[in-house]
Every structure is written in structure tokens, then in C-alpha cells.
Design an enzyme around this catalytic site. Structure first.
Site, mmCIF file in Angstrom:
data_model
loop_
_atom_site.group_PDB
_atom_site.id
_atom_site.type_symbol
_atom_site.label_atom_id
_atom_site.label_comp_id
_atom_site.label_asym_id
_atom_site.label_seq_id
_atom_site.Cartn_x
_atom_site.Cartn_y
_atom_site.Cartn_z
ATOM 1 N N ASP A 41 18.145 -56.929 40.830
ATOM 2 C CA ASP A 41 17.950 -56.218 41.627
ATOM 3 C C ASP A 41 19.718 -56.580 43.146
ATOM 4 O OD1 ASP A 41 15.802 -54.916 41.912
ATOM 5 O OD2 ASP A 41 14.770 -56.204 43.100
ATOM 6 N N HIS A 69 17.415 -49.753 37.644
ATOM 7 C CA HIS A 69 18.417 -49.697 36.872
ATOM 8 C C HIS A 69 19.352 -49.181 37.600
ATOM 9 C CE1 HIS A 69 20.655 -53.805 35.480
ATOM 10 N NE2 HIS A 69 20.477 -53.061 33.641
#
Ligand code: GDP
Length: 521
Positions: A41, A69
Site C-alpha cells: 500500500d 492498485h
């Protein structure tokens, strides 16, 4: 108004590659890997899409639709789970490699979504060796997690772990099996018999049927009448997926090897080094090896084929989703509990309303940081636990080789008075044998030992720095970054074996500072 060529991110990136890696880099075909040196992340999406402009081939190489993503294309944000970022450009080839596991329905839904947004998916190729996620994998995953109680690791419930388990146990089905009905039926029967037996052992028939009613599993379509699973319904659905995907399922390993030296290849990482099944904070890890070595393998290449290995970290903080040790967590155990047991974005909107990034209560400070940085899972929406940058963990992650560092999200810390960087730990637990080393209370640990039995007893030692107040969102050149920010950066890179290469000061592609060799003098 059109930008001057010198101001475009593409031009600045080319100058950056030339200045740091030599003219030769731009004239020969190379392999770049982009992975994360923390817990994932970290904004890989932005850099994978930036570097996809350089690449001819973009490959997603490990994990499944558990990863998320976020990419921004022409000002619009898209969350992709399986399909590589290069899909926005019809001239690029996008690979979903052998190291991945694929839930065909999720893949098809992503293809349909992208097509509805005007992106052609004709340039997508899927490894015939990638393992297939079955409905029973999803059931096993969710059942296992719901029965694990306090031991649960925070799975996303997408069937990824049982699918990788079956691969290792030589029970797995591959994408190629979707193209061969008899082979598919034979292997499916074997897998379902085994899964049914496991579920019976867990006493979970009723719970399994409940799980199968969810939308992700086509609202009960796979519930059997006499058997737990409806074999024929699964065969019908999966062979249909095979028909729809025929033409893009192929030997991508051979294609990748053949492309070495002929095409620029970008390997797109998922999750982060500290979540790798082989190198991460086991057992609180993902089911695949998302290290640079695992990425190369998942693409059908060798680690030595990677020419430049970028490793992303957040500047100067980190996050972790789910369970697992996190020595520098803001708010310690209360933050972990809140994020894993009931906290969510909505509730947080009304919490600590008057608080700022400088709250003296570290739990509140962590919540404010999370809110400002939007640290909620792209796939699950779960709040990510927030903490200070941890150089002990970073030193460990750098053993994976991704030592060309990209720092992201620095803009989020603007206005923070004091920024803390953890430079090492003091061990505070009972005597512990680590091979022939005996850890004793009071020992200083510089490179993390990533076992929970050690990390949970590590007290972080911090160096504090004054923060900056200048808005850095529009900064394009290193020399325009605030002095206080540069001071922290210099400290970090004096203390870890890595080089800062790119600094991200906002979510957009333009919000990027490329570090040139003379900047570091
Ligand atoms: P990934 O899985 O590693 O791509 O990470 P995420 O999906 O969590 O993406 C991170 C989020 O941060 C996305 O919304 C990005 O647009 C955003 N982002 C990336 N870099 C930056 C940055 O430098 N500053 C800010 N404010 N946001 C960023």
C-alpha cells in the site's frame, strides 16, 4: 495551456534514467522491478503506471485479486486488482504471470469494467500456468478465517491462500485446464472431494452454504443438492470462463524469456517485502513471495535478469493492514484493536474532530494521519494501522535487493511539528534463541529479526526531527524541497544501504521529484 517539454513528467523521467543509470540504459532493452519495502500500500500503482510509459511489457507477477492498485489516468482514479497498469495504453503488452492465482470471474469482471471505460484489453496475456481459484477455495478461506478467532491473520477472503496451498500440495488447477474440459473435470473432482472433506472436518457444511450465497460466489449457484458443491455448475461456469479467455491464455514464461533484451520489461510487485511468505513477518504474511526474487520467478525470469530494482517506502511513515507485529505503531495495541475490530472510515470521520497531525495522543495522531493520507484498503476498505518509519525493518527489507528507493506521500506530513524516525530497537523480552544468537533484555537490534516472538518485544528507539510547513505538492526539483525534509532524508539514507531516487509529493504523475546524482552532494 500546453506544458514546456522540459516540464513534462515523461521528459523528467527520461533525464532521471539517463543521469542515474547511464545513456546505455535508454538505448538497450532492460528489466525494471517495482516492489514495496514495507507492508504494501505504498503507492506502487502511481509508479508502475509512470514506468509503464518506459516499458513495452508490464507484468503482474504474484498474488491475486487480494491486492489493489490505484492508478490515475487522465485525472480519473481507477482501482485495479489483477490487471497490470499498462492496460491504459493499447501499445503495451500486459502479462498476468505464472506466479499469480486467478479467480476467473474477477478477472472477467475487471476486463468488462475496463472495456466499459474505453480501454481495449486485446493487449492482455495470461499465463497458462497461473493457478485457478475455485469457489471452494473462497469457502475454505472465509471458513478458516471465521473459525480462527484471535488467531486469524486478516485474510481478504478471496481464496488466495487455499489456492496457493493446493498448488504446493499438487492439487491445483491451472488456467490451461480451463481450455481442456476433461482435464478440468478430473482435477476439479479431486480438488472438490478434498475440500469437502476438510469442510466436513471443520463441521462447516451450514456455514459453507451460507458463504456460498454471497455475490462473489454467484449467489448460491455452486451450492449442491446432495453434495456440498454443485460440481456441474462449477464445470459449466469455469469452462465458460475458459471460452471467454481463450486467445489470451498462453505460455507467458516463454514469451517473457524471449523478450529479454528485445523489449523493456516492467515487473509490477504486489503487497510488500515484509509480507512475503518467504521473507516477511511470518505467519502474518501473504501467500506468495512478493520479494524481487519471487517477482522474477513469477514472471518466468531469473532475479539476475532485473537491471534496476526500485523499492517503495512511505516517507516518513508506514502502514500495516490486519494482524502482525508493528513496533512503531501510533497508538500501539489500541490502534491495532481499533483497526482490526470494528474501526472504519465512516466512524473515523466523526472521531477526534478537533485533532491535528500534532495531537499529543498518539492514537489520535495515527487516526488523523490515516484520514489525511486516505489509508483505507483499496480492496477491503479496512483502516490501515499507521506508524513511524522503521529503519530496522527497512534494513531487513533491503536484503531483498530493492535498494533504489522511491519515497511516497511526503506531502501528507506537511504541518507535522515533530517527525520521529525509528533507528533501532531495544529488545525487552525474555531470553530468545535466534540460531546461535541469544537475545537478552537490553540488547540493541539494528536490523530487525522478523519473528513475532522478537518484534513484539522490541521497543523502538527514535530520533526526532523538526517537520516542515511548506506546501510541497508542486515541487518538481530536489533543491526546492524544504530543508527540514532534506535533513530527515539525509539521515535516513546515511543509516541504510540504499539510495533515494524518487520522491512523491502528491498522487498525480506530475507530483514527482526525480533525484539527480548532484542533488545528493
Ligand atoms: P498501492 O497498492 O501500492 O498502489 O497503494 P494504494 O492503492 O494504497 O495507493 C496509494 C494511494 O495513495 C492512491 O490513492 C494514490 O493515488 C495515492 N498516492 C500515491 N502517491 C502519493 C503521494 O505521494 N501523495 C499522496 N497524497 N497520495 C499518493
Amino acid at each position: 495551456m500546453n506544458k514546456l517539454k522540459e516540464e513534462t513528467v515523461e521528459y523528467r523521467m527520461e533525464q532521471f534514467l539517463r543521469a542515474n543509470f547511464g545513456n546505455e540504459f535508454l538505448h538497450n532493452k532492460k528489466v525494471i522491478a517495482i516492489s514495496c519495502n514495507q507492508f504494501g500500500d505504498t503507492g506502487k500503482g502511481k509508479f508502475v503506471s509512470l514506468f509503464s510509459k518506459w516499458a513495452d511489457i508490464i507484468a503482474r507477477v504474484t498474488g491475486g485479486d487480494n491486492a489493489g492498485h490505484t492508478i490515475i489516468f487522465e485525472g480519473v482514479e481507477y482501482v485495479l486488482h489483477l490487471i497490470p497498469c499498462g492496460i491504459t495504453d493499447p501499445d503495451k503488452i500486459n502479462i498476468i504471470g505464472t506466479g499469480t492465482v486467478i479467480y476467473p470471474r474477477a478477472l472477467l469482471q475487471e476486463i468488462i469494467f475496463l472495456k466499459s471505460k474505453g480501454f481495449s484489453c486485446d493487449n492482455l496475456r495470461i499465463s497458462l500456468k497461473a493457478n485457478v481459484i475455485l469457489p471452494s477455495h473462497v469457502v475454505l478461506d472465509r471458513l478458516g478465517e471465521s473459525q480462527a478467532g484471535k488467531e486469524r491473520i486478516g485474510s481478504t477472503g478471496k481464496g488466495i491462500q487455499p489456492c496457493y496451498t493446493d498448488h504446493v500440495a499438487r492439487r491445483g488447477l491451472t488456467m490451461n485446464d480451463l481450455l481442456n474440459p476433461e482435464v478440468f473435470r478430473r482435477k476439479l473432482k479431486k480438488a472438490l472431494d478434498y475440500h469437502t472433506m476438510i469442510i466436513a472436518g471443520l463441521g462447516g457444511y451450514e456455514a459453507a452454504r451460507e458463504i456460498m450465497k454471497c455475490d462473489h460466489l454467484e449467489n448460491g449457484k455452486f451450492i449442491g443438492r446432495d453434495e456440498l458443491f454443485n460440481f456441474e455448475a462449477i464445470v459449466q461456469s469455469y469452462l465458460q470462463y475458459g471460452k471467454e479467455l481463450r486467445g489470451i491464455i498462453e505460455d507467458t514464461d516463454a514469451f517473457m524469456r524471449h523478450s529479454l533484451g528485445k523489449k523493456n520489461i516492467l515487473l509490477e510487485g504486489a503487497q510488500g517485502y515484509l509480507l512475503s511468505i518467504d521473507y516477511g513477518t511470518y505467519p502474518f504474511v501473504t501467500s506468495s513471495d512478493c520479494s524481487p526474487a519471487g517477482m522474477a520467478k513469477g514472471a518466468g525470469l531469473k532475479e539476475s535478469d532485473i537491471d534496476v530494482s526500485f523499492g517503495i517506502i512511505k516517507g516518513f511513515y508506514m502502514t500495516r493492514v490486519g494482524k502482525g507485529s508493528f513496533p512503531t505503531e501510533m497508538g500501539d495495541k489500541s490502534s491495532e484493536m481499533w483497526c482490526n475490530e470494528g474501526g472504519d472510515r465512516e466512524k473515523e470521520k466523526s472521531m477526534f474532530i478537533g485533532s491535528t497531525l500534532n495531537d499529543t495522543n498518539s492514537f489520535a495522531q495515527g487516526v488523523v494521519l490515516r484520514r489525511l493520507a486516505g489509508e483505507y484498503g483499496a480492496t477491503t476498505g479496512r483502516p490501515r494501522r499507521t506508524g513511524w518509519l522503521d529503519l530496522s525493518l527497512l534494513r531487513y527489507a533491503l536484503d531483498g535487493g530493492a535498494n533504489q528507493i522511491i519515497l511516497t506521500k511526503l506531502d501528507v506530513l506537511t504541518g507535522m511539528n515533530i517527525i520521529k524516525v525509528c533507528h533501532s530497537y531495544e529488545y525487552a523480552g525474555p531470553d530468545f534463541n535466534y540460531g546461535d544468537i541469544v537475545l537478552t533484555k537490553g540488547d540493541i537490534i539494528e536490523k530487525a529479526i522478523v519473528l513475532p516472538e522478537v518484534l513484539d518485544h522490541c521497543t523502538p528507539l527514535y530520533k526526532e526531527f523538526p517537520g516542515w510547513t511548506e506546501d510541497i505538492r508542486n515541487v518538481k526539483h530536489f533543491s526546492d524541497l524544504p530543508e527540514n525534509l532534506i535533513n530527515i532524508l539525509k539521515y535516513v539514507f546515511k543509516n541504510v544501504p540504499a539510495t533515494p531516487r524518487i520522491i512523491s509529493v502528491g498522487p498525480g504523475p506530475d507530483d514527482t521529484v526525480f533525484v539527480l546524482p548532484f542533488d545528493l552532494n
